[in-house]
Design a protein around this motif. Structure first.
Motif, PDB file in Angstrom:
ATOM      1  N   TYR A 160       1.856 -14.138 -96.781  1.00 44.41           N
ATOM      2  CA  TYR A 160       2.320 -15.163 -95.843  1.00 44.41           C
ATOM      3  C   TYR A 160       3.802 -15.495 -95.992  1.00 44.41           C
ATOM      4  O   TYR A 160       4.374 -16.153 -95.119  1.00 44.41           O
ATOM      5  CB  TYR A 160       1.515 -16.444 -96.032  1.00 44.41           C
ATOM      6  CG  TYR A 160       0.066 -16.320 -95.626  1.00 44.41           C
ATOM      7  CD1 TYR A 160      -0.313 -16.368 -94.285  1.00 44.41           C
ATOM      8  CD2 TYR A 160      -0.937 -16.140 -96.577  1.00 44.41           C
ATOM      9  CE1 TYR A 160      -1.641 -16.261 -93.909  1.00 44.41           C
ATOM     10  CE2 TYR A 160      -2.270 -16.031 -96.213  1.00 44.41           C
ATOM     11  CZ  TYR A 160      -2.617 -16.087 -94.880  1.00 44.41           C
ATOM     12  OH  TYR A 160      -3.932 -15.977 -94.513  1.00 44.41           O
ATOM     13  N   GLY A 161       4.434 -15.083 -97.106  1.00 51.21           N
ATOM     14  CA  GLY A 161       5.800 -15.562 -97.332  1.00 51.21           C
ATOM     15  C   GLY A 161       5.773 -17.068 -97.492  1.00 51.21           C
ATOM     16  O   GLY A 161       5.038 -17.606 -98.316  1.00 51.21           O
ATOM     17  N   LEU A 176       8.648 -14.832 -93.930  1.00 51.24           N
ATOM     18  CA  LEU A 176       7.358 -14.513 -93.319  1.00 51.24           C
ATOM     19  C   LEU A 176       6.875 -13.152 -93.813  1.00 51.24           C
ATOM     20  O   LEU A 176       7.569 -12.145 -93.657  1.00 51.24           O
ATOM     21  CB  LEU A 176       7.483 -14.488 -91.797  1.00 51.24           C
ATOM     22  CG  LEU A 176       7.928 -15.801 -91.144  1.00 51.24           C
ATOM     23  CD1 LEU A 176       8.274 -15.577 -89.675  1.00 51.24           C
ATOM     24  CD2 LEU A 176       6.850 -16.871 -91.285  1.00 51.24           C
ATOM     25  N   GLY A 177       5.698 -13.115 -94.400  1.00 47.46           N
ATOM     26  CA  GLY A 177       5.121 -11.851 -94.834  1.00 47.46           C
ATOM     27  C   GLY A 177       4.578 -11.046 -93.671  1.00 47.46           C
ATOM     28  O   GLY A 177       4.413 -11.549 -92.549  1.00 47.46           O
ATOM     29  N   GLU A 178       4.261  -9.776 -93.960  1.00 43.59           N
ATOM     30  CA  GLU A 178       3.755  -8.892 -92.902  1.00 43.59           C
ATOM     31  C   GLU A 178       2.231  -8.864 -92.828  1.00 43.59           C
ATOM     32  O   GLU A 178       1.662  -8.047 -92.105  1.00 43.59           O
ATOM     33  CB  GLU A 178       4.304  -7.454 -93.054  1.00 43.59           C
ATOM     34  CG  GLU A 178       4.495  -6.962 -94.476  1.00 43.59           C
ATOM     35  CD  GLU A 178       3.205  -6.651 -95.191  1.00 43.59           C
ATOM     36  OE1 GLU A 178       2.388  -7.564 -95.406  1.00 43.59           O
ATOM     37  OE2 GLU A 178       3.021  -5.476 -95.564  1.00 43.59           O
ATOM     38  N   ARG A 179       1.590  -9.767 -93.589  1.00 48.08           N
ATOM     39  CA  ARG A 179       0.149  -9.995 -93.523  1.00 48.08           C
ATOM     40  C   ARG A 179      -0.655  -8.805 -94.029  1.00 48.08           C
ATOM     41  O   ARG A 179      -1.848  -8.689 -93.752  1.00 48.08           O
ATOM     42  CB  ARG A 179      -0.288 -10.428 -92.123  1.00 48.08           C
ATOM     43  CG  ARG A 179       0.395 -11.679 -91.603  1.00 48.08           C
ATOM     44  CD  ARG A 179       0.163 -12.884 -92.495  1.00 48.08           C
ATOM     45  NE  ARG A 179      -1.225 -12.969 -92.929  1.00 48.08           N
ATOM     46  CZ  ARG A 179      -2.219 -13.382 -92.155  1.00 48.08           C
ATOM     47  NH1 ARG A 179      -1.955 -13.801 -90.913  1.00 48.08           N
ATOM     48  NH2 ARG A 179      -3.452 -13.406 -92.617  1.00 48.08           N
ATOM     49  N   PHE A 180      -0.061  -7.884 -94.741  1.00 45.67           N
ATOM     50  CA  PHE A 180      -0.703  -6.772 -95.433  1.00 45.67           C
ATOM     51  C   PHE A 180      -1.281  -5.726 -94.478  1.00 45.67           C
ATOM     52  O   PHE A 180      -0.973  -4.538 -94.578  1.00 45.67           O
ATOM     53  CB  PHE A 180      -1.803  -7.291 -96.370  1.00 45.67           C
ATOM     54  CG  PHE A 180      -2.429  -6.226 -97.208  1.00 45.67           C
ATOM     55  CD1 PHE A 180      -1.748  -5.680 -98.278  1.00 45.67           C
ATOM     56  CD2 PHE A 180      -3.709  -5.763 -96.930  1.00 45.67           C
ATOM     57  CE1 PHE A 180      -2.324  -4.677 -99.052  1.00 45.67           C
ATOM     58  CE2 PHE A 180      -4.301  -4.777 -97.696  1.00 45.67           C
ATOM     59  CZ  PHE A 180      -3.605  -4.230 -98.761  1.00 45.67           C
ATOM     60  N   SER A 181      -2.102  -6.144 -93.542  1.00 48.58           N
ATOM     61  CA  SER A 181      -2.759  -5.186 -92.650  1.00 48.58           C
ATOM     62  C   SER A 181      -1.847  -4.697 -91.544  1.00 48.58           C
ATOM     63  O   SER A 181      -2.188  -3.748 -90.830  1.00 48.58           O
ATOM     64  CB  SER A 181      -4.011  -5.820 -92.032  1.00 48.58           C
ATOM     65  OG  SER A 181      -3.657  -6.934 -91.227  1.00 48.58           O
ATOM     66  N   TRP A 224      14.754  -8.109 -91.312  1.00 51.82           N
ATOM     67  CA  TRP A 224      13.429  -7.549 -91.068  1.00 51.82           C
ATOM     68  C   TRP A 224      13.145  -6.434 -92.066  1.00 51.82           C
ATOM     69  O   TRP A 224      13.989  -6.046 -92.867  1.00 51.82           O
ATOM     70  CB  TRP A 224      13.290  -7.070 -89.624  1.00 51.82           C
ATOM     71  CG  TRP A 224      14.254  -6.001 -89.183  1.00 51.82           C
ATOM     72  CD1 TRP A 224      14.038  -4.652 -89.116  1.00 51.82           C
ATOM     73  CD2 TRP A 224      15.609  -6.203 -88.721  1.00 51.82           C
ATOM     74  NE1 TRP A 224      15.151  -3.998 -88.647  1.00 51.82           N
ATOM     75  CE2 TRP A 224      16.127  -4.917 -88.394  1.00 51.82           C
ATOM     76  CE3 TRP A 224      16.425  -7.312 -88.543  1.00 51.82           C
ATOM     77  CZ2 TRP A 224      17.423  -4.728 -87.913  1.00 51.82           C
ATOM     78  CZ3 TRP A 224      17.718  -7.130 -88.068  1.00 51.82           C
ATOM     79  CH2 TRP A 224      18.204  -5.850 -87.758  1.00 51.82           C
ATOM     80  N   GLY A 225      11.900  -5.922 -92.011  1.00 55.14           N
ATOM     81  CA  GLY A 225      11.482  -4.912 -92.980  1.00 55.14           C
ATOM     82  C   GLY A 225      11.145  -5.508 -94.335  1.00 55.14           C
ATOM     83  O   GLY A 225      11.389  -4.908 -95.377  1.00 55.14           O
ATOM     84  N   HIS A 226      10.519  -6.699 -94.312  1.00 57.95           N
ATOM     85  CA  HIS A 226      10.106  -7.358 -95.549  1.00 57.95           C
ATOM     86  C   HIS A 226       8.597  -7.223 -95.734  1.00 57.95           C
ATOM     87  O   HIS A 226       7.852  -7.112 -94.769  1.00 57.95           O
ATOM     88  CB  HIS A 226      10.478  -8.839 -95.516  1.00 57.95           C
ATOM     89  CG  HIS A 226      11.956  -9.087 -95.403  1.00 57.95           C
ATOM     90  ND1 HIS A 226      12.814  -8.904 -96.459  1.00 57.95           N
ATOM     91  CD2 HIS A 226      12.719  -9.497 -94.351  1.00 57.95           C
ATOM     92  CE1 HIS A 226      14.047  -9.197 -96.071  1.00 57.95           C
ATOM     93  NE2 HIS A 226      14.026  -9.554 -94.795  1.00 57.95           N
ATOM     94  N   ARG A 227       8.172  -7.287 -96.998  1.00 58.11           N
ATOM     95  CA  ARG A 227       6.745  -7.204 -97.289  1.00 58.11           C
ATOM     96  C   ARG A 227       6.151  -8.602 -97.481  1.00 58.11           C
ATOM     97  O   ARG A 227       5.346  -9.048 -96.684  1.00 58.11           O
ATOM     98  CB  ARG A 227       6.493  -6.348 -98.528  1.00 58.11           C
ATOM     99  CG  ARG A 227       5.014  -6.071 -98.819  1.00 58.11           C
ATOM    100  CD  ARG A 227       4.876  -5.048 -99.952  1.00 58.11           C
ATOM    101  NE  ARG A 227       3.482  -4.686-100.197  1.00 58.11           N
ATOM    102  CZ  ARG A 227       2.724  -5.242-101.156  1.00 58.11           C
ATOM    103  NH1 ARG A 227       3.224  -6.201-101.934  1.00 58.11           N
ATOM    104  NH2 ARG A 227       1.467  -4.849-101.334  1.00 58.11           N
ATOM    105  N   ASN A 228       6.567  -9.302 -98.523  1.00 59.77           N
ATOM    106  CA  ASN A 228       6.037 -10.641 -98.777  1.00 59.77           C
ATOM    107  C   ASN A 228       7.056 -11.431 -99.585  1.00 59.77           C
ATOM    108  O   ASN A 228       6.918 -11.589-100.798  1.00 59.77           O
ATOM    109  CB  ASN A 228       4.706 -10.555 -99.533  1.00 59.77           C
ATOM    110  CG  ASN A 228       4.015 -11.904 -99.647  1.00 59.77           C
ATOM    111  OD1 ASN A 228       4.295 -12.828 -98.889  1.00 59.77           O
ATOM    112  ND2 ASN A 228       3.099 -12.016-100.596  1.00 59.77           N
TER     113      ASN A 228
END
Length: 383
Positions: A160-161, A176-181, A224-228
């Motif tokens: 979720y970041g 903001l995380g990328e929500r894994f999926s 952009w291009g972030h994971r968490n």
């Protein structure tokens, strides 16, 4: 956008790996070990800490409670007036910060996980604000307004970041995380997954954001291009945003997060798949990708909250960067050189065996930490 660099050779990649591993293994200077004293306990998975001007503290508990903590460690009843929070997995009530004009408006800001109004199985990070009365019984929020919602909302309970940082112009950053999926959405500019956004206090994109006017891009996107990304702080001298990011195995990062830059996930990363150990994407470098200031490998530390030390409370540590580590169960101190580049690091408080979730410098100059557990504590670090 990012200035292009020459394509790295195998030798330069090997040297980069060696440099990072040497940095990770740098011996701690000889000094007495710092001592962590308990300020408060009995918090359930505390996530974030903020200081009121009168010496009291605000603490979020991930299950969905905000507390006012007295100087002697007494916890208030949960603050009334919060909107509903989706708690589970990594989700819940996340960051809390005071408005820069707190003395005039008594406003606080917080991030949390919010359910989709039409489909409760989907959720996402949201940013809200409200006026806090810390002296009512119980303490209470009023004039609550949700000013930003991550889109799209997705199922699941990961990545979720959620860190909030005000810049020197009164704008705010939200990680903001990328929500894994949905990691394949992190490089794309038409969504808010795997992004850091920059907003005004009404939740709008400022006109000087890097993607303003770009076709097909959300104007609030800063990078952009972030994971968490779960740690964020402004450098006290330069005013630039630094962030920490949970990567895959051996891919955690410390980044100087300048606007208009692509940070690689999931196309470029030093990390590997946890289960198979296979490489992710194209490896650790690419000409159009902003490289990390530092990355941790081959084992992840799970970096979280962070703070630059500006006080003189700790001899020899002024100017250092402190990062809480969850998996490594340590407080990581990073030494910066005159150009503000990481040159050494040491791990502190490993004897506690605690996941360190947040790090803040208090108005008294001491460092305060949160431990992430069902009986979480606020700790004060003494030299």
């Amino acid at each position: 956008m990012t200035a292009r660099r020459s394509t790295p050779t195998a030798l330069t990649l090997a040297l980069a790996l060696s440099a990072v591993l040497l940095l990770a293994a740098a011996p701690a200077p000889a000094r007495a070990a710092p001592k962590a004293e308990t300020v408060a306990h009995g918090l359930v998975n505390p996530w974030s800490l903020a200081f009121l001007p009168d010496g009291r503290m605000l603490v979020t508990e991930r299950p969905g409670r905000l507390r006012v903590v007295a100087a002697d460690g007494r916890l208030s009843a949960p603050v009334a007036g919060l909107p509903p929070v989706v708690a589970g997995g990594q989700g819940g009530l996340l960051d809390v910060v005071l408005d820069p004009d707190w003395r005039q408006n008594q406003r606080v800001w917080w991030s949390y996980v919010e359910a989709d109004a039409a489909d409760g199985s989907r959720n996402g990070t949201a940013l809200a604000r409200g006026r806090l009365d810390p002296d009512s019984q119980p303490p209470r929020l009023s004039e609550v307004q949700v000013v930003y919602r991550q889109q799209p909302k997705l199922g699941g309970a990961l990545h979720y970041g959620g860190r909030i940082v005000f810049d020197r112009q009164g704008r705010l950053f939200l990680t903001l995380g990328e929500r894994f999926s949905a990691k394949d959405q992190a490089p794309k500019l038409d969504n808010a997954l795997g992004k850091i956004v920059r907003l005004d206090t009404e939740g709008r994109a400022p006109a000087d954001n890097p993607l303003t006017g770009r076709s097909g891009a959300r104007p609030e996107i800063w990078s952009w291009g972030h994971r968490n990304p779960q740690g964020a702080a402004l450098h006290p001298r330069t005013g630039e945003l630094w962030t920490t990011e949970h990567g895959p195995q051996g891919g955690d990062e410390l980044n100087l997060t300048r606007g208009g830059r692509f940070f690689g996930w999931p196309e470029v990363t030093w990390g590997r798949n946890y289960v198979t150990g296979t490489r992710i994407g194209e490896g650790g470098e690419r000409a159009d990708v902003e490289p990390p200031l530092l990355w941790w490998g081959p084992t992840s530390i799970a970096p979280s909250g962070m703070a630059f030390l500006s006080s003189e409370r700790y001899p020899g540590w002024q100017g250092s960067l402190f990062i809480g580590a969850l998996r490594a169960q340590a407080l990581v101190r990073i030494t910066l050189d005159e150009r503000q580049r990481p040159v050494a690091q040491e791990r502190l408080l490993q004897d506690l065996g605690e996941r360190i979730r947040d790090v803040r410098q208090g108005p008294d100059g001491w460092l305060y930490l949160l431990t992430d557990s069902p009986d979480g504590r606020i700790l004060r670090l003494r030299p």
